[in-house]
Scaffold this motif. Structure first.
Motif, mmCIF file in Angstrom:
data_model
loop_
_atom_site.group_PDB
_atom_site.id
_atom_site.type_symbol
_atom_site.label_atom_id
_atom_site.label_comp_id
_atom_site.label_asym_id
_atom_site.label_seq_id
_atom_site.Cartn_x
_atom_site.Cartn_y
_atom_site.Cartn_z
ATOM 1 N N THR A 142 -44.974 16.760 37.282
ATOM 2 C CA THR A 142 -45.334 15.396 37.651
ATOM 3 C C THR A 142 -46.762 15.327 38.197
ATOM 4 O O THR A 142 -47.484 14.371 37.931
ATOM 5 C CB THR A 142 -44.319 14.839 38.657
ATOM 6 O OG1 THR A 142 -43.020 14.984 38.103
ATOM 7 C CG2 THR A 142 -44.577 13.379 38.944
ATOM 8 N N THR A 191 -38.249 14.753 40.220
ATOM 9 C CA THR A 191 -38.200 13.772 39.132
ATOM 10 C C THR A 191 -36.769 13.702 38.623
ATOM 11 O O THR A 191 -36.165 14.731 38.339
ATOM 12 C CB THR A 191 -39.135 14.199 37.992
ATOM 13 O OG1 THR A 191 -40.423 14.417 38.544
ATOM 14 C CG2 THR A 191 -39.198 13.136 36.916
ATOM 15 N N ASP A 222 -42.978 12.514 31.198
ATOM 16 C CA ASP A 222 -42.629 13.434 32.282
ATOM 17 C C ASP A 222 -41.110 13.479 32.369
ATOM 18 O O ASP A 222 -40.437 12.449 32.317
ATOM 19 C CB ASP A 222 -43.213 12.924 33.602
ATOM 20 C CG ASP A 222 -42.957 13.883 34.747
ATOM 21 O OD1 ASP A 222 -42.789 15.096 34.490
ATOM 22 O OD2 ASP A 222 -42.928 13.423 35.907
HETATM 23 MG MG LIG Z 1 -41.456 15.968 38.697
#
Ligand SMILES: [Mg+2]
Ligand SMILES: Nc1nc2c(ncn2[C@@H]2O[C@H](COP(=O)(O)OP(=O)(O)OP(=O)(O)O)[C@@H](O)[C@H]2O)c(=O)[nH]1
Lengths: 686, 76
Positions: A37, A57, A77
């Motif tokens: 990220t 994430t 991502d």
């Molecule tokens: Mg992440």
């Protein structure tokens, strides 16, 4: 706070993963906590959440990256994975996307590995290469590795992997130009046939110079050759050894020693308590002075503006409605900034995972898994991302328990309320105010634990699942990240104050101004209460008049309806109205009180909200904000569920309104009951 | 002859995993973290949860999981 709805919405709106404008799609894949990220943010100029804890994430997020003048890509991502074979929900998100399970497979994979721990992170790189998609490997943390005297031979690594390898640092930005140009080349060229052994004896290893060729004989006869995990890990550690040019193994003795203290059975809890108390009292201390400045700043602004505008409704709207309402909330900006800044630093340090080790045993006792600790801590900023973060908890029972108690944590929207009460109870005694703050935080936590325990005994029986947690290394927190994060949250808070709170403030002002009380009615009222208008001073008469006007206005009538409900917990009708409006968003109570208590005769000096509240009296002259009422109000706000956006997220994450309704119901009852007890207990002593 | 002892009873600073007797999902998680049969691990914190080091990582595992991890004990 309500600001977070927007962030949640924008988070999901670009999480669709769909190609826009025919850009090629590149998916980021790698272990949790390898800086995917962070790299994504640097490449896309977005500000997705990062932290030094595995599993930050939880959903995919798409951003556009300009590789060069002509070409841009959609970068996706993904949550980190330890293996593509895993089954936890967030790992499935990554897996399904990479394998193209539900839609097209991505055009290329950007695999991220950690230069300071190749051995661990190359395992997923191999799984990725086995997909046979165009792949590029980014060796992140390159600056951190170098500082530790670790030099990675990127050429060897690239040759052995059979794909382009770029050393980068998401912290310093090093290597990103090269990463972009390599990505462009990769996407332009034909798909490389990547040939990697499947690891099973039936499929012979493929000829490319990669994978098994780095296994020496004595390693390849391990006891577990048929197990793909053992195979992959042995491959990874052999390759890691070959690619570290320097050969010096990183010494992590210091980290071990620190770990020993932080997770020690006796010292660990002490450190834990100290860190928590320190973090939250710093929020309080540092914010004090700037808050006072802002408060008196708004006071000055109000008296300046009322001097400019002619007396009348418009002046009242601007001064009492807008400056009073919005300003009343805006003064809490310093606290919000500091809170988010400190949380970001703490999250980046790597300490949180150690805290999980310390608290896991206690949490399990009340039926919460250790993994719930980080969401519970994040809930001190805002319950919404915290509830979303419970995705890392695999077991549904555990997850529900965590979601149910998360809103009991003191979120930043409660800070304004706490601060006002602290200032009223302990004017001029910051130490006592700090203690009150800490107690409010503590009350929320204790309530969460008690409720979790009760849930375990009733609605959600069973044991919390067992902890398996990858401990991240300690890292120097990024000041830049923390500042950016605090800035973003502060901005959201201001935007909120400028929109939602502004609107509610205007509505409250209007409701408390209209319909107007005619002179005759006022005189009648005074007469009926046998007040001799001629004998009292002008100032007192103005006060009486303002009160009568407010009671005559719509808000006063509404207030009379709801007041009986809150009377048992010591609230007057204005507080009751404030509480009702705060069900939209907690901090609104401050603006409402500010308007309701601020209307009326022009204050002589630039009085602050606190002064106005402290001097408020009932018609019979007794104080409104007695100690008991203040404590009751505090308890109510600690425990009550007053946040529509949180309810929506609870519904979304649990999949049913039932749980959202339950959460609202139990918290409201709990808040009312506890406030009742607190009010009567304190009344008895004062 | 080798005998086995579960990880939660294991004493010493390092050892080798002999086998695991755990639910599928749990075992996969451990294996992907580098705790698989035949792997050498170092113990860095005893108790519950315990912390083991393997494959370049540090992993905290709850006592109840440690019960399902069997370590090889070499008889001397
Ligand atoms: Mg992440
Ligand atoms: N020193 C240094 N720190 C970095 C670098 N890249 C990332 N970090 C830090 O590493 C931590 C993890 O970064 P994230 O970007 O959240 O990692 P992630 O791979 O997205 O993690 P998950 O979302 O959990 O899968 C954060 O604390 C970052 O500040 C780097 O190149 N150098």
């Amino acid at each position: 706070m309500s600001a977070s709805v927007d962030s949640a919405a924008s988070e999901s709106s670009d999480a669709s993963g769909k190609k826009s404008s025919g850009d090629k799609v590149v998916a980021m894949l790698g272990n949790p906590n390898v800086g995917k990220t962070s790299m994504f943010n640097r490449l896309t100029n977005l500000l997705a959440k990062t932290s030094n804890f595995p599993g930050t994430t939880i959903d995919r997020r798409v951003g556009r990256v300009e590789l060069n003048d002509r070409q841009s890509i959609s970068l996706v991502d993904l949550p980190g994975v330890y293996t593509l074979g895993a089954s936890s929900p967030e790992e499935k998100v990554a897996r399904d996307f990479v394998l193209g399970e539900n839609e097209e497979v991505p055009d290329a994979l950007l695999v991220v590995v950690d230069a300071t721990n190749l051995q661990r992170t190359l395992f997923v790189a191999r799984e990725a290469l086995q997909q046979g998609r165009p792949t590029i490997v980014a060796v992140n943390f390159i600056e951190s590795a170098r500082r530790r005297g670790l030099e990675i031979d990127l050429n060897t690594l690239g040759r052995k992997l059979g794909c382009p390898v770029v050393g980068v640092s998401a912290r310093t930005g090093e290597g990103f130009d090269r990463l972009k140009s390599q990505l462009a080349i990769l996407l332009a060229g034909p798909a490389l046939p990547l040939l990697i052994s499947s690891g099973s004896p039936e499929c012979p290893p493929t000829p490319a110079e990669n994978v098994l060729t780095v296994l020496t004989d004595d390693e390849s006869c391990g006891s577990c050759r048929v197990c793909p995990y053992a195979d992959g890990h042995q491959w990874a550690s052999a390759l890691a050894r070959e690619s570290i040019r320097d050969g010096s193994v990183v010494s992590d003795e210091t980290a071990d020693r620190v770990d020993y203290f932080l997770t020690n059975r006796f010292i660990g809890p002490v450190v834990f308590a100290a860190v928590m108390v320190l973090a939250f009292s710093l929020v309080f201390w540092f914010a004090q002075v700037p808050m006072e400045w802002m408060d008196s700043g708004f006071g000055m602004l109000a008296s300046f503006v009322s001097g400019l505008l002619p007396e009348g409704d418009f002046q009242s709207l601007v001064v009492d409605g807008i400056i009073g309402g919005v300003g009343g909330v805006m003064v809490f900006l310093p606290q919000i900034l500091i809170l988010f800044f400190m949380l970001a630093l703490l999250e980046d340090s790597g300490y949180l995972a150690r805290a999980v080790v310390v608290v896991d045993r206690w949490m399990r006792r009340v039926g919460l898994p250790g993994q719930a600790f980080v969401p519970l801590l994040a809930a001190h900023a805002c319950a919404i991302p915290a509830i979303m973060a419970t995705k890392v908890i695999e077991n549904r029972r555990d997850r529900l328990a965590a979601i149910m108690v998360i809103p009991l944590m003191t979120c930043s929207a409660r800070l304004p309320v706490y601060a006002i009460i602290a200032a009223m109870l302990f004017p001029g005694s910051p130490l006592s105010a700090a203690i009150l703050f800490a107690s409010a935080y503590l009350l929320g936590m204790v309530a969460a634990f008690v409720v979790a325990f009760l849930l375990k005994m009733t609605l959600l029986p069973g044991e919390a699942s067992h902890l398996i947690l990858d401990l991240p290394p300690y890292r120097t927190p990024s000041l830049r990240n923390a500042l950016r994060y605090a800035y973003e949250r502060g901005w959201m808070f201001l935007r909120d104050a400028g929109t939602v709170i502004l609107m509610i403030s205007i509505v409250i002002w209007a409701l408390s101004t209209y319909p107007k009380l005619s002179d005759e009615r006022f005189e009648e009222q005074m007469a009926s209460r046998s007040v001799a208008v001629e004998q009292i001073g002008e100032e007192e008469l103005d006060g009486l008049r303002a009160a009568a006007e407010q009671e005559h206005a719509i808000i006063g009538r509404l207030g009379r309806v709801v007041a009986p409900v809150f009377e048992p917990i010591g609230f007057d009708w204005k507080i009751s109205v404030g509480v009702m409006t705060s069900f939209a968003a907690r901090e609104v109570v401050v603006s409402t009180l500010s308007i309701l208590y601020g209307l009326g005769p022009e204050p002589e000096d630039e009085s602050t909200l606190k002064d106005r509240l402290s001097s408020a009296t009932y018609p019979d002259g007794t104080k409104v904000f007695t100690t008991a009422t203040c404590v009751s109000l505090l308890v109510f706000f600690v425990l009550a569920m007053q946040c529509l956006p949180t309810q929506a997220v609870t519904k979304k994450e649990t999949g049913s309104w039932k749980w959202a309704a339950f959460q609202f119901g139990y918290m409201t009852l709990l808040a009312y009951g506890a406030a009742f007890v607190a009010y009567h207990a304190v009344s008895a002593f004062t | 002859m080798n005998s086995e002892i579960t990880l939660n009873h294991f004493i010493g600073t390092s050892g080798e995993i002999a086998r695991m007797d755990l639910p599928e999902a749990c075992a996969i998680r451990l294996k992907s973290l580098g705790l698989f049969e035949g792997q050498k691990v170092q113990l860095s914190r005893a108790g519950n949860p315990m912390i083991v080091k393997a494959a370049g990582g540090k992993i905290a595992v709850a006592g109840d999981i440690a019960k399902g991890i069997y370590m090889r004990v070499a008889h001397s």
